[in-house]
Scaffold this active site. Sequence first.
Site, short mmCIF file in Angstrom:
data_model
loop_
_atom_site.label_atom_id
_atom_site.label_comp_id
_atom_site.label_asym_id
_atom_site.label_seq_id
_atom_site.Cartn_x
_atom_site.Cartn_y
_atom_site.Cartn_z
N ASN A 127 10.81 -15.19 10.06
CA ASN A 127 11.92 -15.93 10.66
C ASN A 127 11.62 -16.14 12.14
OD1 ASN A 127 14.40 -16.85 11.71
ND2 ASN A 127 15.55 -15.74 10.16
N CYS B 60 15.98 -19.06 8.72
CA CYS B 60 16.16 -18.49 7.38
C CYS B 60 16.48 -19.58 6.37
CB CYS B 60 17.26 -17.44 7.40
SG CYS B 60 18.82 -18.01 8.07
N HIS C 94 23.55 -16.67 7.50
CA HIS C 94 22.20 -16.31 7.07
C HIS C 94 21.97 -16.87 5.67
CE1 HIS C 94 18.51 -14.10 6.73
NE2 HIS C 94 18.94 -13.40 5.70
N ASP D 33 14.22 -12.81 1.18
CA ASP D 33 15.06 -12.73 2.37
C ASP D 33 14.15 -12.66 3.59
OD1 ASP D 33 16.99 -12.36 4.25
OD2 ASP D 33 17.93 -10.62 3.30
#
Length: 1086
Positions: free
Chosen positions: A170, A175, A422, A439
């Site tokens: 990131n 994201c 997010h 993630d």
Amino acid sequence: MEVSGGTDNAAENQPAVDPRIIKYTWTIQNFSRLNVRKQYSGVFEYNDCKWRILIFPRGNNADYLSIYLDVADSAILPYGWSRCAHFSLAVVNQVNSKYSIRRETRHQFNARESDWGFASFMPLGELYDPTRGYLVHDVCIIEAEVAVFRSMDNWFYDSKKETGFVGLKNQGATCYMNSLLQTLYHIPYFRKAVYHMPTNGIDQPSASIPLALQCLFYKLQHSDGTVETEELTKSFGWDTYDAFLQHDVQELNRVLCEKLEEKMKRTVVEGAIQHLFEGHQKNYIECVNVDYKSGRKESFYDLQLDVKGCPDVYASFDKYVAVEQLDGDNKYHAEQYGLQDAKKGVLFIDFPPVLQLHLKRFEYDAVHNIMVKVNDRYEFPLELDLDRDNGKYLSPDADGKVRNLYTLHSVLVHSGGVHGGHYYAFIRPTLSSQWYKFDDERVTKEDINNALEDLYGGEEHAMQTNPGINSIPFKFTKHSNAYMLVYIRESDKDRILCNVDEKDIAEHLRERVKKEQEEKEQRKRERAEAHAYMIVKVACDIDFARQIGRDIFFDLVDHDKVRSIRVQKLMPFSIFKEEIAKEFRVPVQFQRFWLWARRQNHTYRPNRPLTLLEEAQSVGYLKELSNNVRNDEVNLFLEVELGRDLQPVPLRPYKEEDDILLFFKLYDPEKEELRYAGRLFVKSSGKPIDILSKLNELAGYALDEEIELYEEIKFEPSIMCEPIDKRFTFKSSQLEDGDIVCFQKSLSAETSQRLRCPDVPSFLVYQHNVQVVHFRSLEKPNEDEFCLRLSNLDTYDEVVERLACRLGVDDPSKIRLTSQNSYSQRPNSSPIKYRGVENLLEMLRHYNQISDILYYEILDMPLPELQGLITLEVAFRHATKNELETHSIRLPKEATVGDVLDDLRKKVELCRPNAELRLLEVSTHRISKVFPASDKVETINDNNWTLLAEEVPDEEKALGQHDCLIPVYHFMIEDAQNRMQVQNFGEPFLFVIREDEILAHIKIRIQKKLQAPDEDFCKWKFAFVSQDRAEYLEDSEILSSRFQRSSIDVSWDLYLGLEHLDNAPRRFPIANQHRPSFERPVRIFN
């Protein structure tokens, strides 16, 4: 403070989470009267540490409220302490909690990074607006919900080892992009199409989107660790500011696929994007009482499904194809049949192999003029059957042989609120029962049955701890929920989930990544061996001569630009001298090395030569003698004496108690040039007057030339350069080894008055303020064009003169400069006025920030003349050609609208030479004003409105007593939060309607004016619109009864509306068309 329970659904590889979510509410009284820069909340304890909220009521160097979660006792925590917290912060809307602003994030807290949050949480204007509901009776309420992990093993967790997949780094707020890229990568057909796009080994990935995407996919396929995305974002034309600006993932999907589709044209993979994602639907209208049907086929790449009011995906599809009855005042105007009752709807002709469903989690609240997030519970099946109920979603034109049974492939999740949050993705790459959570850098195996319940959204019940006597359960909203669903059709599964092997990957791509990996491994080995090695940087007279007056003006050398030698710390210094002999071609016996020392005034000078005892040690021993701030480096000065043939000769002995080594710089005030003149050993008891002839010899002057001497003492934080009295001894002048003496010719008072920098001190002050300024064309604000070395003390005229010289512009006054907004990293909205600032520093300053970027534009007239004029951008609508052309009109500030029209008349083609012109103000596709010819142009603002000029038709000049001149606007009816809303588009115009004229006749004249084809015009509906409410009209209605007055001084919100589709091509739906004003749309520039 409230504490709520929760359920731990983490997989076995996830860090353990404390099974509680703590909720803390902070009520701040007299909020608008807070006169502190930052304010802390009370302390609340959770997970063996103390937390608090930190706010900046007036913003943290920005016009936004800044909110952070802070560890209150970070100063006394033990070494190595850390906690990973997943938390949300909210400003509560006290009028309607639905409009509370909540943002969610996570952070690994430690003693150094003890606070984390949002510098731009919400605009201050929105917070302090009393009508918005965030400040009520000057009370502000802020909430924090915190979940703390007991441990965070990111440093030791290996995604590749645990799952077989790797994550994406990131860059700041990317994201959303990472989630989309992982989803697209795990569609092998898409990955293979990207690999087959033509690229070569010469291009750089940062300048080629196909190559950057190929490199990224290849690394995802073969790397063992987290993959960087900087090359891809650079290929998009993005800068650091874009990396920290979060966008909508569906919008990026649309823009990226459109860009790839464009770059795939005329290649072997042309049409691959359409083949994967393109489906077709049919919009139809069918009359009830007559035999008339109308239909239009449209393509789509994704479908936007309503969440509000729909419990699941099937309910959304039912709503999507629901039939609308057109009757009563809303009848359909059918060709040849007039107004008829009809049915209007949408059915699908075919679905794509990969079906992308965008869930409308964000909606526009027209009442409060804000976007809100819909966190309602919304379920979606693992298997989606779109042939259900006898194919009720399908058009009769659909191919009945295709089985539209889909399997869920991936879920993109948004966690947070409308102002940010997010993104992450759940994907099952092979459609097996094993799901993975992507993630950012971390990839974990997931149990989808547990995850689905959270992804549906909605509310969760929890009990308070310490509830007291009244044990009242409360509910909290889940802010993490599914935002985009990707399904793959069962019948196409094998083709879409195809094998992607080495033969699909270009040889140059494999070689490029292999080379990058080898370089990465080499750097890794060097880091591993670094403890046994050190860097020795050796400077000599040649380096001083090269750098002084070019790269540097203060001290002697920039050590980062001298020769560096990587040696083992255990190497004997005698062996090191032999290496130097080879490198510098100076025999060992002619070398003498000096240590450098950093003085208290922050200068860095040669201090003393190495002793014979010190030279008998290892090179690593020098670290104990050096005070270099870099622990792995030692800096040395190599003293070498050259004979007349420029070859090394033996060095004179150095007597520590009496000799002083001085370095000399020569300044030429006429040329404003400084250069290195050499070095001399002097006796401490000697005087400068003794060496004047030697200095003149070094400078090439006559031996009896009068010169002035100055000692360069320091340059930080300010310049200190003082004259040296030639009558005093060097010792009494406090000169010592390594000191710098600057000298120049003595000048007459008249010459000194003429020169900008007549002496060394004034020149060094000027150079101390030198700034490397990056200039960009205002037309290309993202691209550095060139750089100039300027001084912050340079005047406005000096800056534009240097710039004009660089650009080859004869008249510097034709250059206009614009400063940079340090917060947006974009040009300021207002340019710099002619001589409107005193110096360069004022040009570069924005509030308390200093930029190094200026934007320029070359004008067609001198700026002082232009500033005396007003420039208006006026669009001219041709009376018969149905086209617009824009013209820039420049007039004196005292000019009138009549002068604008007279100037425009000279630039446009008129239908009639003596035609009367008028100027209209247009906003959001509506006319808001007709300017009288006598209005002053200085009162006109064309920044927020469009100025439209047109010929006045002859029919308007002969209005009858009961005739009307009315506004006519195009519009569509859109569904906005379960209510119909008028949406205008296209070009508005004024139109004459006659007394007793029926609508049917007016239609004929409007069709002729707009040159609308019969097949389109017959579908248009006409309505009287008042206060954004459309009342549909009959062909027989006399329209003049609706508009009473014959002048144009009427309410512009009462108009004749033409309802029809906006024919502007739009394959993808526009995402977030009600985007907040401070957000920027996604753009890919290259």
